[in-house]
Design a protein around this motif. Sequence first.
Motif, PDB file in Angstrom:
ATOM      1  N   SER A 175       0.829  -1.210   0.000  1.00  0.00           N
ATOM      2  CA  SER A 175       0.000   0.000   0.000  1.00  0.00           C
ATOM      3  C   SER A 175       0.865   1.262   0.000  1.00  0.00           C
ATOM      4  N   SER A 176       1.998   1.218   0.692  1.00  0.00           N
ATOM      5  CA  SER A 176       2.931   2.358   0.660  1.00  0.00           C
ATOM      6  C   SER A 176       3.548   2.524  -0.720  1.00  0.00           C
ATOM      7  N   CYS A 205       1.065   4.185  -3.004  1.00  0.00           N
ATOM      8  CA  CYS A 205       0.992   5.640  -2.781  1.00  0.00           C
ATOM      9  C   CYS A 205       2.195   6.365  -3.381  1.00  0.00           C
ATOM     10  N   SER A 246       2.014   8.978  -6.746  1.00  0.00           N
ATOM     11  CA  SER A 246       2.472  10.368  -6.713  1.00  0.00           C
ATOM     12  C   SER A 246       3.476  10.645  -7.834  1.00  0.00           C
TER      13      SER A 246
END
Length: 68
Positions: free
Chosen positions: A26-27, A30, A34
């Motif tokens: 999940s990190s 993200c 970006s």
Amino acid sequence: MKSEKDITNEIIDEAMSQIISGVNTSSVLCILLSQYQNVSLSKMKSLVNIANEDAMNYKNEMENGSYE
């Protein structure tokens, strides 16, 4: 200009290297979202899933000594 295939491979490689180094998916998602704002969330999720599978296979092969 990079092709869609180049960008796809770049994302998978980047995600795989981060997952191997211990960052959770999940990190990674993200971080990559970006960096690649023009890639949809659903496509990014599927690419991160592919990278996660590749990373797990790589780790297993390294642990078993079967990675060439």
